[in-house]
Structures are given as C-alpha cells and as structure tokens.
Scaffold this motif. Structure first.
Motif, PDB file in Angstrom:
ATOM      1  N   THR A  51      -1.218  10.320   8.677  1.00 37.87           N
ATOM      2  CA  THR A  51      -2.321   9.766   9.453  1.00 37.87           C
ATOM      3  C   THR A  51      -1.771   9.195  10.748  1.00 37.87           C
ATOM      4  O   THR A  51      -0.827   8.409  10.747  1.00 37.87           O
ATOM      5  CB  THR A  51      -3.057   8.681   8.644  1.00 37.87           C
ATOM      6  OG1 THR A  51      -3.648   9.303   7.503  1.00 37.87           O
ATOM      7  CG2 THR A  51      -4.124   8.003   9.463  1.00 37.87           C
ATOM      8  N   LYS A  52      -2.370   9.612  11.847  1.00 38.96           N
ATOM      9  CA  LYS A  52      -1.903   9.198  13.173  1.00 38.96           C
ATOM     10  C   LYS A  52      -2.454   7.817  13.513  1.00 38.96           C
ATOM     11  O   LYS A  52      -3.606   7.510  13.227  1.00 38.96           O
ATOM     12  CB  LYS A  52      -2.349  10.212  14.220  1.00 38.96           C
ATOM     13  CG  LYS A  52      -1.832   9.927  15.598  1.00 38.96           C
ATOM     14  CD  LYS A  52      -2.214  11.020  16.577  1.00 38.96           C
ATOM     15  CE  LYS A  52      -1.622  10.696  17.917  1.00 38.96           C
ATOM     16  NZ  LYS A  52      -2.606  10.626  18.966  1.00 38.96           N
ATOM     17  N   LEU A  53      -1.608   6.992  14.124  1.00 33.86           N
ATOM     18  CA  LEU A  53      -2.006   5.668  14.580  1.00 33.86           C
ATOM     19  C   LEU A  53      -2.388   5.741  16.046  1.00 33.86           C
ATOM     20  O   LEU A  53      -1.610   6.218  16.874  1.00 33.86           O
ATOM     21  CB  LEU A  53      -0.850   4.674  14.417  1.00 33.86           C
ATOM     22  CG  LEU A  53      -0.527   4.176  13.026  1.00 33.86           C
ATOM     23  CD1 LEU A  53      -0.028   5.265  12.108  1.00 33.86           C
ATOM     24  CD2 LEU A  53       0.485   3.061  13.101  1.00 33.86           C
ATOM     25  N   MET A 113       4.337  -8.909   7.664  1.00 30.74           N
ATOM     26  CA  MET A 113       4.110  -7.555   7.167  1.00 30.74           C
ATOM     27  C   MET A 113       4.953  -6.598   8.001  1.00 30.74           C
ATOM     28  O   MET A 113       4.918  -6.631   9.215  1.00 30.74           O
ATOM     29  CB  MET A 113       2.625  -7.229   7.314  1.00 30.74           C
ATOM     30  CG  MET A 113       2.241  -5.930   6.765  1.00 30.74           C
ATOM     31  SD  MET A 113       2.238  -6.015   4.992  1.00 30.74           S
ATOM     32  CE  MET A 113       1.113  -4.703   4.683  1.00 30.74           C
ATOM     33  N   HIS A 114       5.724  -5.769   7.364  1.00 27.50           N
ATOM     34  CA  HIS A 114       6.611  -4.862   8.096  1.00 27.50           C
ATOM     35  C   HIS A 114       6.124  -3.419   8.056  1.00 27.50           C
ATOM     36  O   HIS A 114       6.672  -2.572   8.714  1.00 27.50           O
ATOM     37  CB  HIS A 114       8.030  -4.949   7.537  1.00 27.50           C
ATOM     38  CG  HIS A 114       8.111  -4.513   6.108  1.00 27.50           C
ATOM     39  ND1 HIS A 114       7.798  -5.353   5.075  1.00 27.50           N
ATOM     40  CD2 HIS A 114       8.416  -3.329   5.549  1.00 27.50           C
ATOM     41  CE1 HIS A 114       7.922  -4.704   3.932  1.00 27.50           C
ATOM     42  NE2 HIS A 114       8.294  -3.480   4.184  1.00 27.50           N
ATOM     43  N   ALA A 115       5.105  -3.145   7.254  1.00 29.51           N
ATOM     44  CA  ALA A 115       4.646  -1.769   7.081  1.00 29.51           C
ATOM     45  C   ALA A 115       3.603  -1.399   8.141  1.00 29.51           C
ATOM     46  O   ALA A 115       2.853  -2.245   8.620  1.00 29.51           O
ATOM     47  CB  ALA A 115       4.045  -1.599   5.689  1.00 29.51           C
ATOM     48  N   LEU A 116       3.567  -0.114   8.478  1.00 28.46           N
ATOM     49  CA  LEU A 116       2.533   0.409   9.367  1.00 28.46           C
ATOM     50  C   LEU A 116       1.249   0.615   8.567  1.00 28.46           C
ATOM     51  O   LEU A 116       1.294   0.715   7.334  1.00 28.46           O
ATOM     52  CB  LEU A 116       3.005   1.730   9.977  1.00 28.46           C
ATOM     53  CG  LEU A 116       4.221   1.640  10.894  1.00 28.46           C
ATOM     54  CD1 LEU A 116       4.703   3.034  11.280  1.00 28.46           C
ATOM     55  CD2 LEU A 116       3.896   0.827  12.125  1.00 28.46           C
ATOM     56  N   PHE A 154      -6.088   1.250   6.767  1.00 23.25           N
ATOM     57  CA  PHE A 154      -6.545   2.641   6.750  1.00 23.25           C
ATOM     58  C   PHE A 154      -7.002   3.095   5.375  1.00 23.25           C
ATOM     59  O   PHE A 154      -7.813   4.002   5.262  1.00 23.25           O
ATOM     60  CB  PHE A 154      -5.428   3.582   7.192  1.00 23.25           C
ATOM     61  CG  PHE A 154      -5.050   3.477   8.648  1.00 23.25           C
ATOM     62  CD1 PHE A 154      -5.664   2.596   9.520  1.00 23.25           C
ATOM     63  CD2 PHE A 154      -4.053   4.289   9.151  1.00 23.25           C
ATOM     64  CE1 PHE A 154      -5.303   2.521  10.855  1.00 23.25           C
ATOM     65  CE2 PHE A 154      -3.677   4.235  10.487  1.00 23.25           C
ATOM     66  CZ  PHE A 154      -4.308   3.343  11.336  1.00 23.25           C
ATOM     67  N   TYR A 155      -6.440   2.489   4.312  1.00 19.58           N
ATOM     68  CA  TYR A 155      -6.711   2.959   2.951  1.00 19.58           C
ATOM     69  C   TYR A 155      -7.151   1.800   2.063  1.00 19.58           C
ATOM     70  O   TYR A 155      -6.557   0.722   2.098  1.00 19.58           O
ATOM     71  CB  TYR A 155      -5.463   3.591   2.329  1.00 19.58           C
ATOM     72  CG  TYR A 155      -4.847   4.675   3.181  1.00 19.58           C
ATOM     73  CD1 TYR A 155      -5.536   5.862   3.414  1.00 19.58           C
ATOM     74  CD2 TYR A 155      -3.595   4.530   3.735  1.00 19.58           C
ATOM     75  CE1 TYR A 155      -4.978   6.859   4.190  1.00 19.58           C
ATOM     76  CE2 TYR A 155      -3.031   5.517   4.509  1.00 19.58           C
ATOM     77  CZ  TYR A 155      -3.720   6.679   4.738  1.00 19.58           C
ATOM     78  OH  TYR A 155      -3.171   7.670   5.500  1.00 19.58           O
ATOM     79  N   ARG A 156      -8.159   2.060   1.257  1.00 20.15           N
ATOM     80  CA  ARG A 156      -8.612   1.100   0.242  1.00 20.15           C
ATOM     81  C   ARG A 156      -8.785   1.867  -1.057  1.00 20.15           C
ATOM     82  O   ARG A 156      -9.384   2.943  -1.076  1.00 20.15           O
ATOM     83  CB  ARG A 156      -9.932   0.465   0.661  1.00 20.15           C
ATOM     84  CG  ARG A 156     -10.457  -0.568  -0.321  1.00 20.15           C
ATOM     85  CD  ARG A 156     -11.733  -1.252   0.183  1.00 20.15           C
ATOM     86  NE  ARG A 156     -11.446  -1.978   1.412  1.00 20.15           N
ATOM     87  CZ  ARG A 156     -12.118  -1.788   2.560  1.00 20.15           C
ATOM     88  NH1 ARG A 156     -13.109  -0.920   2.627  1.00 20.15           N
ATOM     89  NH2 ARG A 156     -11.791  -2.480   3.628  1.00 20.15           N
ATOM     90  N   LEU A 157      -8.262   1.309  -2.141  1.00 18.20           N
ATOM     91  CA  LEU A 157      -8.413   1.901  -3.468  1.00 18.20           C
ATOM     92  C   LEU A 157      -9.337   0.974  -4.267  1.00 18.20           C
ATOM     93  O   LEU A 157      -8.992  -0.189  -4.488  1.00 18.20           O
ATOM     94  CB  LEU A 157      -7.052   2.026  -4.153  1.00 18.20           C
ATOM     95  CG  LEU A 157      -6.886   3.104  -5.196  1.00 18.20           C
ATOM     96  CD1 LEU A 157      -7.145   4.492  -4.626  1.00 18.20           C
ATOM     97  CD2 LEU A 157      -5.506   3.053  -5.806  1.00 18.20           C
ATOM     98  N   VAL A 158     -10.507   1.481  -4.634  1.00 14.16           N
ATOM     99  CA  VAL A 158     -11.481   0.668  -5.362  1.00 14.16           C
ATOM    100  C   VAL A 158     -11.550   1.117  -6.825  1.00 14.16           C
ATOM    101  O   VAL A 158     -11.148   2.227  -7.164  1.00 14.16           O
ATOM    102  CB  VAL A 158     -12.879   0.725  -4.709  1.00 14.16           C
ATOM    103  CG1 VAL A 158     -12.831   0.126  -3.289  1.00 14.16           C
ATOM    104  CG2 VAL A 158     -13.429   2.124  -4.668  1.00 14.16           C
ATOM    105  N   ASN A 159     -12.078   0.210  -7.647  1.00 17.44           N
ATOM    106  CA  ASN A 159     -12.153   0.469  -9.083  1.00 17.44           C
ATOM    107  C   ASN A 159     -10.760   0.840  -9.623  1.00 17.44           C
ATOM    108  O   ASN A 159     -10.631   1.707 -10.483  1.00 17.44           O
ATOM    109  CB  ASN A 159     -13.191   1.536  -9.406  1.00 17.44           C
ATOM    110  CG  ASN A 159     -13.617   1.495 -10.856  1.00 17.44           C
ATOM    111  OD1 ASN A 159     -13.589   0.444 -11.492  1.00 17.44           O
ATOM    112  ND2 ASN A 159     -13.977   2.643 -11.389  1.00 17.44           N
TER     113      ASN A 159
END
Length: 163
Positions: A51-53, A113-116, A154-159
């Motif tokens: 995924t491009k930033l 936070m060090h992550a992109l 950019f990402y969400r994990l639900v349930n």
C-alpha cells in the motif's frame, strides 16, 4: 618498566567488554527488523506493505497527514476474513485487551510509534486477548481498509479472535 604495563592495563579497562571481545574481528550483524512470520493460510505483511503512502504536510502546523493508495491485491481483501501475525501494542492498562494495535514488526522504542501506516493494524476484538507484548499473536478477523480520512491508520481488523 611498570609504567608501560600499568598504561596497558588502564587502556584495556577503558574498552567496553563487547568491544574488547571484537578487537581484530568484524562485529556480527543480524537483521532483527523482520516482520512476523505469516501463519498458515495467513496474509503476509509483504502484501500489506505494498500500500502506497501519500503524504501531505499542513504548512501552518507542519503536521504530516497520510492517505493510502491500496493495490488491487489488498483491495480484494476488504471485508474479507483474514489471518495475520504480529506483536501487541496495548492501548490501555489491563491484563486483557479488546482494542489494541497489531505491529507487523517487533516493537522498538516504547516512547514512540516506529511503524509506517502499512505496517500495523488496529484490532477491535470480539473476545479479549491476554496482554502480552513479547510474543507474536496470530489474529483472525474481518479486514477493513481505512485511512481515507488521513488518520494514518490504513487497516482495521474487526470481530477479531485469536488464531
């Protein structure tokens, strides 16, 4: 006669132990900055990192805002059940977490936070996960692609559930 010997001892004592053991030998370097291993049937971080930033700087505040451009392979996962592995970054104190961040790479500095944005995901769990920042967690849930609001997530994990 004693002065050169004393000088040599003092010099040797001033060298840190690790450096003394490496004198004359190149230091071994192991790259520990590796993503969590993809679980069987899981989604690899190498795919999510495609995924491009798209960064934009607010000139008044010098704040950087980021939006995603998702490749087709990542778009195809939107709304689908996925399995990913990574390290927990709790968002609250407690023995269990229902809302936390999954880091694709091992945590580094505890102060920032060090992550992109393409290297972590927000977890909203259906069941609490035991708080453990030292182990790799395997998590299954429904992937939501987010970040169009320039939130940097950019990402969400639900349930989400273990395994």
């Amino acid at each position: 006669m004693r002065l050169p010997f004393l000088a040599a001892i003092l010099f040797a004592m001033s060298i840190p132990a690790g450096a003394a053991m490496q004198l004359g030998k190149p230091a071994s370097a192991k790259d520990v900055w590796q993503p969590a291993k993809t679980p069987p049937g899981g989604t690899p971080w190498s795919l999510l990192q495609q995924t491009k930033l798209n960064d934009r700087t607010d000139e008044a505040t010098m704040t950087i805002f980021t939006k995603p451009t998702f490749p087709a392979a990542v778009k195809a996962l939107n709304g689908k059940q996925v399995k990913v592995a990574g390290w927990m970054m709790p968002l609250e104190n407690g023995r269990q977490q229902k809302h936390w961040v999954l880091l694709g790479y091992p945590p580094g500095c505890p102060f920032h936070m060090h992550a992109l944005p393409n290297q972590f995901m927000e977890i909203k769990a259906a069941v609490p996960f035991p708080t453990d920042e030292s182990k790799v967690h395997v998590v299954t849930g429904t992937l939501q692609l987010t970040g169009y609001d320039e939130s940097g997530i950019f990402y969400r994990l639900v349930n989400a559930r273990p395994g």
